[in-house]
Design a protein around this motif. Structure first.
Motif, PDB file in Angstrom:
ATOM      1  N   ALA A 183     -23.104 -42.004   3.773  1.00  0.00           N
ATOM      2  CA  ALA A 183     -22.987 -42.741   2.517  1.00  0.00           C
ATOM      3  C   ALA A 183     -24.129 -42.354   1.582  1.00  0.00           C
ATOM      4  CB  ALA A 183     -23.012 -44.245   2.781  1.00  0.00           C
ATOM      5  N   THR A 213     -22.181 -37.185   0.609  1.00  0.00           N
ATOM      6  CA  THR A 213     -21.244 -38.260   0.958  1.00  0.00           C
ATOM      7  C   THR A 213     -20.035 -37.666   1.657  1.00  0.00           C
ATOM      8  OG1 THR A 213     -21.961 -39.592  -0.924  1.00  0.00           O
ATOM      9  CG2 THR A 213     -19.847 -40.152   0.065  1.00  0.00           C
ATOM     10  N   THR A 214     -19.743 -38.151   2.862  1.00  0.00           N
ATOM     11  CA  THR A 214     -18.695 -37.557   3.696  1.00  0.00           C
ATOM     12  C   THR A 214     -17.744 -38.636   4.205  1.00  0.00           C
ATOM     13  OG1 THR A 214     -20.322 -35.924   4.438  1.00  0.00           O
ATOM     14  CG2 THR A 214     -18.258 -36.041   5.665  1.00  0.00           C
ATOM     15  N   MET A 215     -16.441 -38.369   4.057  1.00  0.00           N
ATOM     16  CA  MET A 215     -15.404 -39.308   4.500  1.00  0.00           C
ATOM     17  C   MET A 215     -14.381 -38.589   5.370  1.00  0.00           C
ATOM     18  SD  MET A 215     -15.977 -42.316   2.945  1.00  0.00           S
ATOM     19  CE  MET A 215     -17.129 -42.831   1.652  1.00  0.00           C
ATOM     20  N   ALA A 246     -13.852 -41.785  -0.924  1.00  0.00           N
ATOM     21  CA  ALA A 246     -12.870 -42.441  -0.061  1.00  0.00           C
ATOM     22  C   ALA A 246     -11.462 -42.284  -0.615  1.00  0.00           C
ATOM     23  CB  ALA A 246     -13.215 -43.914   0.112  1.00  0.00           C
ATOM     24  N   TYR A 287     -13.128 -43.404   7.431  1.00  0.00           N
ATOM     25  CA  TYR A 287     -14.433 -43.599   8.041  1.00  0.00           C
ATOM     26  C   TYR A 287     -15.497 -42.919   7.186  1.00  0.00           C
ATOM     27  CZ  TYR A 287     -11.651 -44.924  12.093  1.00  0.00           C
ATOM     28  OH  TYR A 287     -10.757 -45.543  12.921  1.00  0.00           O
ATOM     29  N   CYS A 288     -16.489 -43.689   6.792  1.00  0.00           N
ATOM     30  CA  CYS A 288     -17.615 -43.136   6.045  1.00  0.00           C
ATOM     31  C   CYS A 288     -18.605 -42.563   7.057  1.00  0.00           C
ATOM     32  CB  CYS A 288     -18.274 -44.211   5.191  1.00  0.00           C
ATOM     33  SG  CYS A 288     -19.659 -43.617   4.224  1.00  0.00           S
ATOM     34  N   MET A 340     -17.380 -48.531   7.757  1.00  0.00           N
ATOM     35  CA  MET A 340     -18.743 -48.025   7.563  1.00  0.00           C
ATOM     36  C   MET A 340     -19.537 -48.234   8.851  1.00  0.00           C
ATOM     37  SD  MET A 340     -19.766 -49.143   3.661  1.00  0.00           S
ATOM     38  CE  MET A 340     -21.250 -48.105   3.695  1.00  0.00           C
ATOM     39  N   PHE A 359     -11.109 -49.419   5.419  1.00  0.00           N
ATOM     40  CA  PHE A 359     -12.297 -48.595   5.184  1.00  0.00           C
ATOM     41  C   PHE A 359     -13.386 -49.038   6.153  1.00  0.00           C
ATOM     42  CE2 PHE A 359     -16.360 -47.787   3.048  1.00  0.00           C
ATOM     43  CZ  PHE A 359     -16.231 -46.429   2.775  1.00  0.00           C
ATOM     44  N   LEU A 380     -19.114 -43.897  -3.155  1.00  0.00           N
ATOM     45  CA  LEU A 380     -18.294 -44.046  -1.956  1.00  0.00           C
ATOM     46  C   LEU A 380     -16.811 -44.194  -2.292  1.00  0.00           C
ATOM     47  CD1 LEU A 380     -20.428 -46.381   0.344  1.00  0.00           C
ATOM     48  CD2 LEU A 380     -20.532 -43.899   0.034  1.00  0.00           C
ATOM     49  N   CYS A 436     -23.603 -44.121   9.119  1.00  0.00           N
ATOM     50  CA  CYS A 436     -23.384 -43.627   7.761  1.00  0.00           C
ATOM     51  C   CYS A 436     -24.550 -43.917   6.833  1.00  0.00           C
ATOM     52  CB  CYS A 436     -22.092 -44.181   7.171  1.00  0.00           C
ATOM     53  SG  CYS A 436     -22.189 -45.901   6.606  1.00  0.00           S
TER      54      CYS A 436
END
Length: 309
Positions: A163, A75-77, A171, A159-160, A104, A102, A167, A108
């Motif tokens: 996912a 999971t990367t934000m 975030a 920005y996701c 998506m 936020f 999350l 993602c």
């Protein structure tokens, strides 16, 4: 895993055995996970109470006033803050404002379709705004420039990029890291009484007054961190992946601040909780996770400060 292979077809190993395990996992995901849970382990070899590895890189966006790239498992934000001068409201003439969005994008997750906004995005935007406001992490008065005339409007966009579960936790961590990295630009009043940005040495400018000469960073207090847990039968799984979230439907998200105070507790769905012991265990796991995240964040900020010096 051996028990799963035996159920899947009886062959003990090799390529065919691996294929059968994967087929069993796709066809019967819940029984597949439950066989692992019996041994208090997950398919990725994590203990049930352990979160995935987390990394934080602050200053990831050079054009932003504050930014951070956070990764927990897959999971990367990416969080970025831009500041703009605005007129403060009459109700709060000595305060700036913070707006959180936020996002998506379709890249993602396969569940996010191009051309259609993700339903979860506005929900998480409000949840993040509520937590940051309720925690009193930042003092909006620090965003004031001239009482009743000018203040900073901070736009925080998250920005996701990938996912893969939990999350909200990732975030929130990216938002906290971006706010911790935020550099408030120097501004001054020009001869026409307008606020303008100051670059370089402010003493060389022909402006009338440097407004925020000493302000460089926000003072963060009672910083919030969170941990999402899945409750399934008698098991509690910390920091679930997207696959785990899709087959076990009782999530609980606990938010604690750095002073060990409960900020909020979210349970968006799933079965009704009758056992307070489960919630207590979730809080206990969150308390341990907060210590981990504080250490990771402090190390990331210290590393960036050393690079800037």
């Amino acid at each position: 895993m051996a028990a799963v292979k035996e159920d899947a077809g009886g062959r003990g190993g090799g390529f065919e055995g691996e294929m059968e395990v994967e087929a069993y996992r796709r066809l019967f995901p819940l029984p597949y996970y439950e066989r692992h849970l019996l041994e208090s382990v997950r398919p990725d070899a994590r203990p049930l109470s352990s979160a995935r590895d987390t990394s934080i890189a602050v200053g990831a966006v050079s054009s932003a006033d504050g930014s951070a790239l956070v990764k927990t498992g897959e999971t990367t934000m990416l969080a970025a803050i831009k500041l703009e001068v605005m007129s403060p409201s009459q109700d709060s003439p000595d305060e700036g404002s913070l707006a959180i969005d936020f996002h998506m994008p379709p890249i993602c997750s396969p569940t996010v379709r191009p051309g259609r906004p993700a339903e979860l995005a506005p929900v998480l935007s409000k949840q993040l705004s509520d937590v940051i406001s309720r925690s009193k992490m930042i003092h909006l008065k620090e965003l004031s420039l001239v009482s009743g005339k000018a203040a900073w409007m901070a736009y925080l966009d998250i920005y996701c990029l990938n996912a893969d579960g939990s999350l909200f936790d990732v975030a929130l961590l990216s938002a906290v890291a971006a706010l911790a990295h935020l550099h408030i630009p120097l501004v001054s009043l020009n001869d026409e009484g307008r606020i303008i940005a100051v670059s370089g040495d402010p003493s060389r400018k022909t402006t009338r007054e440097v407004v925020n000469k000493d302000k460089r960073k926000l003072s963060l207090n009672s910083v919030p961190f969170s941990l999402t847990c899945l409750l399934h039968k008698d098991y509690i799984l910390a920091d679930p992946t997207a696959e785990e979230e899709s087959i076990m439907d009782t999530p609980v998200t606990v938010v604690l601040d750095s002073l060990d105070c409960l900020v909020s507790l979210y349970k968006p769905g799933g079965a009704a909780l009758a056992l307070t012991s489960s919630l207590k265990e979730c809080v206990s796991l969150t308390r341990r996770r907060v210590q981990e995240l504080r250490s990771i964040l402090d190390e990331a900020l210290q590393s960036t400060e050393m690079d800037e010096d």
